[in-house]
Design a protein around this motif. Structure first.
Motif, PDB file in Angstrom:
ATOM      1  N   ASP A  45     -25.463  19.843 -45.594  1.00 19.47           N
ATOM      2  CA  ASP A  45     -26.537  19.969 -46.578  1.00 19.47           C
ATOM      3  C   ASP A  45     -26.680  18.644 -47.329  1.00 19.47           C
ATOM      4  O   ASP A  45     -25.898  18.342 -48.225  1.00 19.47           O
ATOM      5  N   THR A  46     -27.674  17.856 -46.953  1.00 24.25           N
ATOM      6  CA  THR A  46     -27.816  16.508 -47.516  1.00 24.25           C
ATOM      7  C   THR A  46     -28.174  16.503 -48.988  1.00 24.25           C
ATOM      8  O   THR A  46     -28.018  15.474 -49.650  1.00 24.25           O
ATOM      9  N   THR A  47     -28.630  17.608 -49.539  1.00 26.67           N
ATOM     10  CA  THR A  47     -28.946  17.644 -50.977  1.00 26.67           C
ATOM     11  C   THR A  47     -27.696  17.820 -51.825  1.00 26.67           C
ATOM     12  O   THR A  47     -27.730  17.563 -53.026  1.00 26.67           O
ATOM     13  N   LYS A  88     -18.357  21.950 -51.529  1.00 28.84           N
ATOM     14  CA  LYS A  88     -17.699  22.168 -50.241  1.00 28.84           C
ATOM     15  C   LYS A  88     -18.662  22.937 -49.357  1.00 28.84           C
ATOM     16  O   LYS A  88     -19.249  23.927 -49.787  1.00 28.84           O
ATOM     17  N   GLU A  89     -18.829  22.471 -48.143  1.00 31.88           N
ATOM     18  CA  GLU A  89     -19.711  23.145 -47.179  1.00 31.88           C
ATOM     19  C   GLU A  89     -19.184  24.553 -46.898  1.00 31.88           C
ATOM     20  O   GLU A  89     -19.926  25.495 -46.811  1.00 31.88           O
ATOM     21  N   ARG A  90     -17.878  24.654 -46.763  1.00 31.74           N
ATOM     22  CA  ARG A  90     -17.211  25.936 -46.574  1.00 31.74           C
ATOM     23  C   ARG A  90     -15.991  25.940 -47.489  1.00 31.74           C
ATOM     24  O   ARG A  90     -15.487  24.904 -47.849  1.00 31.74           O
ATOM     25  N   ASN A 148     -25.364   6.430 -45.990  1.00 28.59           N
ATOM     26  CA  ASN A 148     -26.319   7.233 -45.242  1.00 28.59           C
ATOM     27  C   ASN A 148     -25.579   8.242 -44.378  1.00 28.59           C
ATOM     28  O   ASN A 148     -24.567   7.913 -43.763  1.00 28.59           O
ATOM     29  N   TYR A 149     -26.088   9.472 -44.346  1.00 28.34           N
ATOM     30  CA  TYR A 149     -25.527  10.516 -43.485  1.00 28.34           C
ATOM     31  C   TYR A 149     -26.567  10.900 -42.442  1.00 28.34           C
ATOM     32  O   TYR A 149     -27.740  11.104 -42.767  1.00 28.34           O
TER      33      TYR A 149
END
Length: 115
Positions: free
Chosen positions: A64-66, A74-76, A101-102
């Motif tokens: 999630d780039t935002t 944490k993504e998870r 940059n991602y």
């Protein structure tokens, strides 16, 4: 996790910054790539004169780039992550005016442009 790490140093990287902050920046990117990888995954570190890129296998979906640079995000839910690594990397890059940059194309990729 038995992650394979490959380093591709194309040129000597040159960046003007405090050595300890440089160590933290690089360490956090590589640690993040290992922690959020899967067993027998891969981390690729590419170094050029004005760029550092760290790619890794892991989740088959983009992050999630935002939110990825927000503190404690944490993504998870993970017991091995504080959610601070990328926030610190971003803060150091911003301090020096460097660009982070991602991107995601089957691998997660974080790059820092030092110019």
């Amino acid at each position: 996790k038995e992650v394979i790490i490959h380093v591709d140093e194309k040129e000597k990287c040159e960046a003007q910054m405090h050595p300890e902050l440089a160590r933290i920046l690089v360490t956090n990117l590589i640690k993040n790539a290992i922690v959020h990888n899967h067993k027998n995954g891969m981390v690729i570190v590419s170094i050029s004169k004005d760029r550092l890129e760290v790619q890794n296998t892991g989740s088959p979906t983009p992050l999630d780039t935002t939110n990825i640079y927000k503190r404690f995000y944490k993504e998870r839910s993970s017991h091995t992550s504080t959610g601070l690594g990328l926030a610190i990397v971003k803060a150091i890059a911003d301090l020096y005016g460097y660009t982070i940059n991602y991107t995601f194309n089957k691998k997660h990729s974080f790059s820092i442009a030092f110019a």
